[in-house]
Each structure stands twice: as structure tokens, then as C-alpha cells.
Motif scaffolding. Structure first.
Motif, PDB file in Angstrom:
ATOM      1  N   ILE A   1       0.881  -1.165   0.093  1.00 43.01           N
ATOM      2  CA  ILE A   1      -0.091  -0.032  -0.038  1.00 43.01           C
ATOM      3  C   ILE A   1       0.635   1.141  -0.171  1.00 43.01           C
ATOM      4  O   ILE A   1       0.622   2.176  -0.641  1.00 43.01           O
ATOM      5  CB  ILE A   1      -0.969   0.057   1.172  1.00 43.01           C
ATOM      6  CG1 ILE A   1      -2.071  -0.998   0.927  1.00 43.01           C
ATOM      7  CG2 ILE A   1      -1.387   1.305   1.367  1.00 43.01           C
ATOM      8  CD1 ILE A   1      -3.185  -1.150   1.896  1.00 43.01           C
ATOM      9  N   ARG A   2       2.048   1.307   0.756  1.00 43.80           N
ATOM     10  CA  ARG A   2       2.682   2.624   0.965  1.00 43.80           C
ATOM     11  C   ARG A   2       3.557   2.707  -0.543  1.00 43.80           C
ATOM     12  O   ARG A   2       3.709   3.826  -1.076  1.00 43.80           O
ATOM     13  CB  ARG A   2       4.007   2.085   1.756  1.00 43.80           C
ATOM     14  CG  ARG A   2       3.433   2.528   3.457  1.00 43.80           C
ATOM     15  CD  ARG A   2       4.590   2.495   4.454  1.00 43.80           C
ATOM     16  NE  ARG A   2       4.087   2.030   5.660  1.00 43.80           N
ATOM     17  CZ  ARG A   2       4.285   1.079   6.136  1.00 43.80           C
ATOM     18  NH1 ARG A   2       5.013  -0.045   5.625  1.00 43.80           N
ATOM     19  NH2 ARG A   2       3.608   0.725   7.445  1.00 43.80           N
ATOM     20  N   LYS A   3       4.042   1.748  -1.229  1.00 41.25           N
ATOM     21  CA  LYS A   3       4.321   1.844  -2.391  1.00 41.25           C
ATOM     22  C   LYS A   3       3.598   2.302  -3.483  1.00 41.25           C
ATOM     23  O   LYS A   3       4.001   3.310  -4.183  1.00 41.25           O
ATOM     24  CB  LYS A   3       5.245   0.454  -2.787  1.00 41.25           C
ATOM     25  CG  LYS A   3       6.352  -0.009  -2.204  1.00 41.25           C
ATOM     26  CD  LYS A   3       6.740  -1.407  -2.622  1.00 41.25           C
ATOM     27  CE  LYS A   3       7.931  -1.745  -1.703  1.00 41.25           C
ATOM     28  NZ  LYS A   3       8.389  -3.089  -2.297  1.00 41.25           N
ATOM     29  N   LYS A   4       2.330   1.842  -3.489  1.00 40.90           N
ATOM     30  CA  LYS A   4       1.313   2.259  -4.481  1.00 40.90           C
ATOM     31  C   LYS A   4       0.875   3.709  -4.160  1.00 40.90           C
ATOM     32  O   LYS A   4       0.710   4.484  -5.002  1.00 40.90           O
ATOM     33  CB  LYS A   4       0.080   1.314  -4.265  1.00 40.90           C
ATOM     34  CG  LYS A   4       0.354  -0.015  -4.911  1.00 40.90           C
ATOM     35  CD  LYS A   4      -0.668  -0.967  -5.126  1.00 40.90           C
ATOM     36  CE  LYS A   4      -0.271  -2.122  -5.431  1.00 40.90           C
ATOM     37  NZ  LYS A   4      -0.069  -2.267  -6.988  1.00 40.90           N
ATOM     38  N   LEU A   5       0.707   4.140  -3.041  1.00 44.25           N
ATOM     39  CA  LEU A   5       0.487   5.546  -2.664  1.00 44.25           C
ATOM     40  C   LEU A   5       1.678   6.321  -3.110  1.00 44.25           C
ATOM     41  O   LEU A   5       1.316   7.679  -3.519  1.00 44.25           O
ATOM     42  CB  LEU A   5       0.669   5.630  -1.125  1.00 44.25           C
ATOM     43  CG  LEU A   5      -0.816   5.093  -0.397  1.00 44.25           C
ATOM     44  CD1 LEU A   5      -0.702   5.118   1.060  1.00 44.25           C
ATOM     45  CD2 LEU A   5      -1.980   5.507  -0.739  1.00 44.25           C
ATOM     46  N   GLU A   6       2.669   6.020  -2.873  1.00 48.95           N
ATOM     47  CA  GLU A   6       4.065   6.836  -3.601  1.00 48.95           C
ATOM     48  C   GLU A   6       4.058   6.865  -5.219  1.00 48.95           C
ATOM     49  O   GLU A   6       4.055   7.825  -5.484  1.00 48.95           O
ATOM     50  CB  GLU A   6       5.297   6.201  -3.239  1.00 48.95           C
ATOM     51  CG  GLU A   6       5.640   6.386  -1.680  1.00 48.95           C
ATOM     52  CD  GLU A   6       6.921   5.798  -1.248  1.00 48.95           C
ATOM     53  OE1 GLU A   6       7.691   5.265  -1.925  1.00 48.95           O
ATOM     54  OE2 GLU A   6       6.944   5.357  -0.009  1.00 48.95           O
ATOM     55  N   LYS A   7       3.729   5.657  -5.716  1.00 48.55           N
ATOM     56  CA  LYS A   7       3.422   5.748  -7.135  1.00 48.55           C
ATOM     57  C   LYS A   7       2.500   6.727  -7.450  1.00 48.55           C
ATOM     58  O   LYS A   7       2.620   7.332  -8.588  1.00 48.55           O
ATOM     59  CB  LYS A   7       3.289   4.277  -7.361  1.00 48.55           C
ATOM     60  CG  LYS A   7       2.885   3.890  -8.988  1.00 48.55           C
ATOM     61  CD  LYS A   7       2.498   2.516  -9.307  1.00 48.55           C
ATOM     62  CE  LYS A   7       1.698   2.635 -10.549  1.00 48.55           C
ATOM     63  NZ  LYS A   7       1.110   1.251 -10.860  1.00 48.55           N
ATOM     64  N   HIS A   8       1.488   6.840  -6.731  1.00 43.02           N
ATOM     65  CA  HIS A   8       0.272   7.362  -7.352  1.00 43.02           C
ATOM     66  C   HIS A   8       0.330   8.769  -6.927  1.00 43.02           C
ATOM     67  O   HIS A   8      -0.469   9.673  -7.060  1.00 43.02           O
ATOM     68  CB  HIS A   8      -1.126   6.720  -7.127  1.00 43.02           C
ATOM     69  CG  HIS A   8      -1.393   5.562  -7.903  1.00 43.02           C
ATOM     70  ND1 HIS A   8      -1.608   5.665  -9.056  1.00 43.02           N
ATOM     71  CD2 HIS A   8      -1.314   4.178  -7.345  1.00 43.02           C
ATOM     72  CE1 HIS A   8      -1.605   4.479  -9.819  1.00 43.02           C
ATOM     73  NE2 HIS A   8      -1.422   3.548  -8.644  1.00 43.02           N
ATOM     74  N   LYS A   9       1.491   9.106  -6.016  1.00 36.14           N
ATOM     75  CA  LYS A   9       1.377  10.386  -5.077  1.00 36.14           C
ATOM     76  C   LYS A   9       0.216  10.578  -4.343  1.00 36.14           C
ATOM     77  O   LYS A   9      -0.220  11.838  -4.374  1.00 36.14           O
ATOM     78  CB  LYS A   9       1.803  11.592  -6.245  1.00 36.14           C
ATOM     79  CG  LYS A   9       3.253  11.309  -6.817  1.00 36.14           C
ATOM     80  CD  LYS A   9       3.466  12.530  -8.062  1.00 36.14           C
ATOM     81  CE  LYS A   9       4.829  12.095  -8.585  1.00 36.14           C
ATOM     82  NZ  LYS A   9       4.901  11.168  -9.547  1.00 36.14           N
ATOM     83  N   ILE A  10      -0.341   9.997  -3.668  1.00 34.22           N
ATOM     84  CA  ILE A  10      -1.556  10.033  -3.044  1.00 34.22           C
ATOM     85  C   ILE A  10      -0.927  10.285  -1.379  1.00 34.22           C
ATOM     86  O   ILE A  10       0.078   9.707  -1.017  1.00 34.22           O
ATOM     87  CB  ILE A  10      -2.383   8.703  -3.042  1.00 34.22           C
ATOM     88  CG1 ILE A  10      -2.795   8.432  -4.119  1.00 34.22           C
ATOM     89  CG2 ILE A  10      -3.383   8.927  -1.643  1.00 34.22           C
ATOM     90  CD1 ILE A  10      -3.384   7.115  -4.202  1.00 34.22           C
ATOM     91  N   GLN A  11      -1.350  11.633  -0.928  1.00 33.37           N
ATOM     92  CA  GLN A  11      -1.053  11.998   0.545  1.00 33.37           C
ATOM     93  C   GLN A  11      -1.536  11.129   1.576  1.00 33.37           C
ATOM     94  O   GLN A  11      -2.702  10.726   1.482  1.00 33.37           O
ATOM     95  CB  GLN A  11      -1.154  13.355   0.713  1.00 33.37           C
ATOM     96  CG  GLN A  11      -0.864  14.325  -0.429  1.00 33.37           C
ATOM     97  CD  GLN A  11       0.773  14.573  -0.173  1.00 33.37           C
ATOM     98  OE1 GLN A  11       1.080  14.611   1.068  1.00 33.37           O
ATOM     99  NE2 GLN A  11       1.650  14.553  -1.231  1.00 33.37           N
ATOM    100  N   LYS A  12      -0.692  10.513   2.470  1.00 31.99           N
ATOM    101  CA  LYS A  12      -1.074  10.052   3.664  1.00 31.99           C
ATOM    102  C   LYS A  12      -1.701  10.805   4.549  1.00 31.99           C
ATOM    103  O   LYS A  12      -1.042  11.994   4.798  1.00 31.99           O
ATOM    104  CB  LYS A  12      -0.092   9.110   4.139  1.00 31.99           C
ATOM    105  CG  LYS A  12       0.594   8.112   3.383  1.00 31.99           C
ATOM    106  CD  LYS A  12       1.860   7.536   3.776  1.00 31.99           C
ATOM    107  CE  LYS A  12       2.989   7.369   2.616  1.00 31.99           C
ATOM    108  NZ  LYS A  12       4.193   7.375   3.094  1.00 31.99           N
ATOM    109  N   LYS A  13      -2.760  10.296   5.300  1.00 29.45           N
ATOM    110  CA  LYS A  13      -3.631  11.338   5.968  1.00 29.45           C
ATOM    111  C   LYS A  13      -3.156  11.128   7.424  1.00 29.45           C
ATOM    112  O   LYS A  13      -2.260  10.385   7.927  1.00 29.45           O
ATOM    113  CB  LYS A  13      -4.855  11.139   6.014  1.00 29.45           C
ATOM    114  CG  LYS A  13      -5.479  11.601   4.876  1.00 29.45           C
ATOM    115  CD  LYS A  13      -7.035  11.323   4.982  1.00 29.45           C
ATOM    116  CE  LYS A  13      -7.915  11.768   3.749  1.00 29.45           C
ATOM    117  NZ  LYS A  13      -9.078  11.937   3.894  1.00 29.45           N
TER     118      LYS A  13
END
Length: 84
Positions: free
Chosen positions: A72-84
Motif C-alpha cells: 500500500i505504501r509503495k502504491k501510494l507513493e507511485k500515485h502520489k497520494i498523500q497519507k493522512k
């Protein structure tokens, strides 16, 4: 039919309809690598919705989705999704 099977069936219909409409919309255009584009958009949207549903809790998102927290962390980085 169980509720889960019904929901999956409905999801498949929705994805089919969206894919069919996208293909109609790009008719005549030289759009390439459509599979990757669709998968990327679905993945990004899924992750954003999942994090919203879990109030940004990656552990809970991991449990619900069946995806490891590291993935999940890798995919969030890939899509440049900010973690809340």
C-alpha cells in the motif's frame, strides 16, 4: 445468491459499462496502452477511496483490501497520494 456475489457481479457490470464507454469515447483516436491506463486509474481511485473509508489508517486499509501495508505504501507513493 449471497450479498458478496451480488456486489461483485454489480461491480463487474459497472466496470464493463465504464470500459465500453471509454472505448466509444476514444474511437478514432490513437490511444495506446489502454490496459495500463485503466488499471492505473482504477488502482489510484481504489486507494483514495480505501484511505478515505479508513480515515487514512493504512493498517486497516491493508486488512480490508488484502494488500500488505508495504505494498500500500509503495502504491501510494507511485500515485502520489498523500497519507493522512
Amino acid at each position: 445468491m449471497s450479498k458478496n456475489k451480488h456486489n461483485i457481479h454489480t461491480l463487474k457490470e459497472q466496470i464493463t459499462n465504464i470500459t465500453e464507454q471509454y472505448l466509444v469515447d476514444i474511437d478514432g483516436h490513437n490511444d495506446t496502452n489502454i490496459y495500463k491506463k485503466i488499471i492505473d486509474v482504477v488502482e489510484e481511485s481504489f486507494l483514495q477511496t480505501l484511505l478515505k473509508h479508513t480515515n487514512g489508517n493504512q493498517k486497516e486499509a491493508s486488512e480490508i483490501s488484502g494488500i500488505s501495508r508495504n505494498t500500500i505504501r509503495k502504491k501510494l507513493e507511485k500515485h502520489k497520494i498523500q497519507k493522512k
